[in-house]
Design a protein around this motif. Structure first.
Motif, PDB file in Angstrom:
ATOM      1  N   GLY A  95       0.784  -1.230   0.000  1.00 20.49           N
ATOM      2  CA  GLY A  95       0.000   0.000   0.000  1.00 20.49           C
ATOM      3  C   GLY A  95       0.811   1.272   0.000  1.00 20.49           C
ATOM      4  O   GLY A  95       0.278   2.354   0.228  1.00 20.49           O
ATOM      5  N   GLY A  96       2.117   1.173  -0.275  1.00 26.60           N
ATOM      6  CA  GLY A  96       2.981   2.352  -0.224  1.00 26.60           C
ATOM      7  C   GLY A  96       3.444   2.615   1.193  1.00 26.60           C
ATOM      8  O   GLY A  96       3.591   1.692   1.993  1.00 26.60           O
ATOM      9  N   GLY A  97       3.652   3.870   1.512  1.00 27.79           N
ATOM     10  CA  GLY A  97       4.087   4.212   2.866  1.00 27.79           C
ATOM     11  C   GLY A  97       5.011   5.405   2.898  1.00 27.79           C
ATOM     12  O   GLY A  97       4.987   6.262   2.006  1.00 27.79           O
ATOM     13  N   HIS A  98       5.849   5.466   3.931  1.00 26.21           N
ATOM     14  CA  HIS A  98       6.762   6.585   4.150  1.00 26.21           C
ATOM     15  C   HIS A  98       8.190   6.172   3.786  1.00 26.21           C
ATOM     16  O   HIS A  98       8.678   5.148   4.249  1.00 26.21           O
ATOM     17  CB  HIS A  98       6.763   7.007   5.625  1.00 26.21           C
ATOM     18  CG  HIS A  98       5.408   7.262   6.207  1.00 26.21           C
ATOM     19  ND1 HIS A  98       4.437   8.011   5.568  1.00 26.21           N
ATOM     20  CD2 HIS A  98       4.856   6.873   7.403  1.00 26.21           C
ATOM     21  CE1 HIS A  98       3.358   8.080   6.333  1.00 26.21           C
ATOM     22  NE2 HIS A  98       3.581   7.400   7.436  1.00 26.21           N
ATOM     23  N   TRP A 152      12.065   2.635   4.712  1.00 28.56           N
ATOM     24  CA  TRP A 152      10.645   2.615   4.334  1.00 28.56           C
ATOM     25  C   TRP A 152       9.797   2.037   5.461  1.00 28.56           C
ATOM     26  O   TRP A 152      10.138   0.994   6.036  1.00 28.56           O
ATOM     27  CB  TRP A 152      10.487   1.772   3.064  1.00 28.56           C
ATOM     28  CG  TRP A 152       9.084   1.566   2.567  1.00 28.56           C
ATOM     29  CD1 TRP A 152       8.130   2.520   2.387  1.00 28.56           C
ATOM     30  CD2 TRP A 152       8.497   0.325   2.155  1.00 28.56           C
ATOM     31  NE1 TRP A 152       6.970   1.950   1.873  1.00 28.56           N
ATOM     32  CE2 TRP A 152       7.185   0.609   1.734  1.00 28.56           C
ATOM     33  CE3 TRP A 152       8.966  -0.981   2.096  1.00 28.56           C
ATOM     34  CZ2 TRP A 152       6.316  -0.381   1.255  1.00 28.56           C
ATOM     35  CZ3 TRP A 152       8.105  -1.977   1.629  1.00 28.56           C
ATOM     36  CH2 TRP A 152       6.802  -1.673   1.210  1.00 28.56           C
ATOM     37  N   ILE A 153       8.692   2.726   5.782  1.00 27.26           N
ATOM     38  CA  ILE A 153       7.678   2.237   6.704  1.00 27.26           C
ATOM     39  C   ILE A 153       6.429   1.948   5.880  1.00 27.26           C
ATOM     40  O   ILE A 153       5.820   2.861   5.321  1.00 27.26           O
ATOM     41  CB  ILE A 153       7.376   3.270   7.808  1.00 27.26           C
ATOM     42  CG1 ILE A 153       8.622   3.500   8.672  1.00 27.26           C
ATOM     43  CG2 ILE A 153       6.203   2.817   8.673  1.00 27.26           C
ATOM     44  CD1 ILE A 153       8.466   4.626   9.681  1.00 27.26           C
ATOM     45  N   ASN A 154       6.049   0.684   5.801  1.00 29.26           N
ATOM     46  CA  ASN A 154       4.935   0.266   4.945  1.00 29.26           C
ATOM     47  C   ASN A 154       3.593   0.738   5.501  1.00 29.26           C
ATOM     48  O   ASN A 154       3.413   0.851   6.710  1.00 29.26           O
ATOM     49  CB  ASN A 154       4.938  -1.254   4.777  1.00 29.26           C
ATOM     50  CG  ASN A 154       4.931  -1.991   6.102  1.00 29.26           C
ATOM     51  OD1 ASN A 154       5.726  -1.690   6.985  1.00 29.26           O
ATOM     52  ND2 ASN A 154       4.041  -2.963   6.256  1.00 29.26           N
ATOM     53  N   ALA A 155       2.648   0.981   4.579  1.00 27.14           N
ATOM     54  CA  ALA A 155       1.332   1.479   4.985  1.00 27.14           C
ATOM     55  C   ALA A 155       0.413   0.364   5.458  1.00 27.14           C
ATOM     56  O   ALA A 155      -0.391   0.561   6.380  1.00 27.14           O
ATOM     57  CB  ALA A 155       0.669   2.223   3.823  1.00 27.14           C
ATOM     58  N   VAL A 156       0.502  -0.817   4.837  1.00 23.97           N
ATOM     59  CA  VAL A 156      -0.439  -1.900   5.098  1.00 23.97           C
ATOM     60  C   VAL A 156       0.326  -3.177   5.418  1.00 23.97           C
ATOM     61  O   VAL A 156       1.342  -3.474   4.783  1.00 23.97           O
ATOM     62  CB  VAL A 156      -1.358  -2.136   3.869  1.00 23.97           C
ATOM     63  CG1 VAL A 156      -2.294  -3.314   4.102  1.00 23.97           C
ATOM     64  CG2 VAL A 156      -2.159  -0.880   3.549  1.00 23.97           C
ATOM     65  N   GLU A 197      -1.178   0.702  10.910  1.00 18.94           N
ATOM     66  CA  GLU A 197      -1.496   0.678   9.486  1.00 18.94           C
ATOM     67  C   GLU A 197      -2.293   1.931   9.111  1.00 18.94           C
ATOM     68  O   GLU A 197      -3.079   2.437   9.904  1.00 18.94           O
ATOM     69  CB  GLU A 197      -2.329  -0.555   9.141  1.00 18.94           C
ATOM     70  CG  GLU A 197      -1.594  -1.869   9.251  1.00 18.94           C
ATOM     71  CD  GLU A 197      -2.476  -3.036   8.854  1.00 18.94           C
ATOM     72  OE1 GLU A 197      -2.280  -3.588   7.752  1.00 18.94           O
ATOM     73  OE2 GLU A 197      -3.371  -3.391   9.645  1.00 18.94           O
ATOM     74  N   PHE A 198      -2.104   2.396   7.873  1.00 10.23           N
ATOM     75  CA  PHE A 198      -2.849   3.572   7.414  1.00 10.23           C
ATOM     76  C   PHE A 198      -3.275   3.386   5.948  1.00 10.23           C
ATOM     77  O   PHE A 198      -2.870   4.125   5.061  1.00 10.23           O
ATOM     78  CB  PHE A 198      -2.027   4.858   7.595  1.00 10.23           C
ATOM     79  CG  PHE A 198      -0.590   4.797   7.123  1.00 10.23           C
ATOM     80  CD1 PHE A 198      -0.223   5.272   5.873  1.00 10.23           C
ATOM     81  CD2 PHE A 198       0.397   4.268   7.942  1.00 10.23           C
ATOM     82  CE1 PHE A 198       1.095   5.229   5.443  1.00 10.23           C
ATOM     83  CE2 PHE A 198       1.726   4.231   7.520  1.00 10.23           C
ATOM     84  CZ  PHE A 198       2.066   4.710   6.272  1.00 10.23           C
ATOM     85  N   PRO A 199      -4.152   2.398   5.702  1.00 13.17           N
ATOM     86  CA  PRO A 199      -4.588   2.149   4.326  1.00 13.17           C
ATOM     87  C   PRO A 199      -5.534   3.205   3.764  1.00 13.17           C
ATOM     88  O   PRO A 199      -5.614   3.383   2.539  1.00 13.17           O
ATOM     89  CB  PRO A 199      -5.280   0.789   4.419  1.00 13.17           C
ATOM     90  CG  PRO A 199      -5.734   0.707   5.840  1.00 13.17           C
ATOM     91  CD  PRO A 199      -4.703   1.417   6.648  1.00 13.17           C
ATOM     92  N   ASN A 200      -6.251   3.910   4.640  1.00 16.33           N
ATOM     93  CA  ASN A 200      -7.245   4.881   4.196  1.00 16.33           C
ATOM     94  C   ASN A 200      -6.734   6.306   4.388  1.00 16.33           C
ATOM     95  O   ASN A 200      -5.951   6.583   5.301  1.00 16.33           O
ATOM     96  CB  ASN A 200      -8.553   4.698   4.985  1.00 16.33           C
ATOM     97  CG  ASN A 200      -9.079   3.282   4.868  1.00 16.33           C
ATOM     98  OD1 ASN A 200      -9.271   2.763   3.761  1.00 16.33           O
ATOM     99  ND2 ASN A 200      -9.323   2.648   6.010  1.00 16.33           N
ATOM    100  N   PRO A 201      -7.201   7.243   3.538  1.00 10.74           N
ATOM    101  CA  PRO A 201      -6.695   8.620   3.606  1.00 10.74           C
ATOM    102  C   PRO A 201      -6.868   9.283   4.961  1.00 10.74           C
ATOM    103  O   PRO A 201      -6.080  10.153   5.338  1.00 10.74           O
ATOM    104  CB  PRO A 201      -7.512   9.350   2.528  1.00 10.74           C
ATOM    105  CG  PRO A 201      -7.921   8.277   1.572  1.00 10.74           C
ATOM    106  CD  PRO A 201      -8.131   7.053   2.405  1.00 10.74           C
TER     107      PRO A 201
END
Length: 270
Positions: A95-98, A152-156, A197-201
């Motif tokens: 899911g992308g991330g930082h 990298w810190i993954n989003a999901v 986790e931060f999958p949603n905006p």
């Protein structure tokens, strides 16, 4: 017998997917990378076929930031002010991330972050792709042998921290300073805290922790003969993980692997 063999292969493929379907830095070459065109490891070291695995998972730190401490003898040369087309191998982009990109002039003791991408880094990348992200070496970067890091810190997914280091030579000023912010280590282990986790905006994504990173300046003496920094890097606080989804997913994976073991490996002995 054929059916058992097929089930065994499927189980092994699933194990490989769970363990290795992640992301790694392939340009410039991460230390001991197996990517085509990368130099052989230094004497006494081995190729790392698992550079795309996280260095921390579920709050447990598995490896140091650079994974390997012995640098390449041959370094990729970049000029101060040059844009590096950093490239990545994609197993799963989660899911992308930082993302953070940082430099160290003192063999990974001190890091200065030179570029950050919040939330959208590697978002939308799919398995088999090799996306590139331009990262610019600061125009005032002093000359020297430098360690280049991607973090990298993954989003999901399971709460993880990824990093790879590449050995580069910067051609810039003879001595001077380079300034930026400290490296954020949230998700590196529980000491530094966990970003959920931060999958949603609208999900909390820990961006305020990046905003709170302390400034840091690294001073390099003429001809790269010495390093000083101010201040020294210190842990960045973060909120505790109130979202157990990542840990639950890890437990689900372990349960699935146990079930496969029971129904595949045990029948092989019957």
């Amino acid at each position: 017998m054929l059916r058992k063999s097929i089930l065994l292969i499927a189980a092994l493929q699933l194990v490989a997917l769970v363990a290795y379907a992640h992301v790694d830095l392939i340009t410039p070459c991460a230390r001991y990378s197996s990517a085509p065109g990368c130099p052989p490891p230094p004497p006494g070291q081995s190729i790392d076929y698992n550079t795309n695995a996280p260095i921390s998972s579920g709050g447990i730190n598995n490896q140091p930031l650079c994974k390997h401490s012995v640098p390449y003898a041959k370094r990729t040369v970049y000029k101060a002010g040059q844009s590096i087309p950093t490239g990545y191998g994609i197993g799963s982009a989660h899911g992308g991330g930082h993302c953070q990109w940082a430099l160290s002039y003192d063999r990974e003791k001190t890091w200065v972050v030179i570029q950050t991408e919040i939330r959208t880094c590697l978002r939308g990348a799919v398995i088999g792709q090799s996306p590139t992200i331009p990262v610019t070496i600061p125009i005032d970067a002093p000359s020297g042998e430098v360690t280049f890091m991607w973090a990298w810190i993954n989003a999901v997914g399971v709460r993880e921290y990824y990093s790879n280091c590449a050995d580069i030579q910067v051609i810039g000023r003879d001595g001077g300073t380079i300034s930026g912010v400290e490296l954020l280590l949230a998700n590196f282990n529980t000491t530094y805290g966990i970003i959920p986790e931060f999958p949603n905006p609208t999900d909390p994504d820990g961006h305020e922790l990046f905003d709170a990173r302390k400034p840091i300046t690294i001073s390099v003496k003429g001809s790269g003969s010495g390093i000083t920094s101010n201040p020294s890097p210190s842990p960045s606080p973060s909120k505790p993980n109130k979202n157990g989804a990542g840990r639950k997913r890890c437990q689900l994976q372990s349960t699935l692997l146990f079930i496969l073991t029971f129904f595949v490996f045990i029948p092989l002995n019957m």
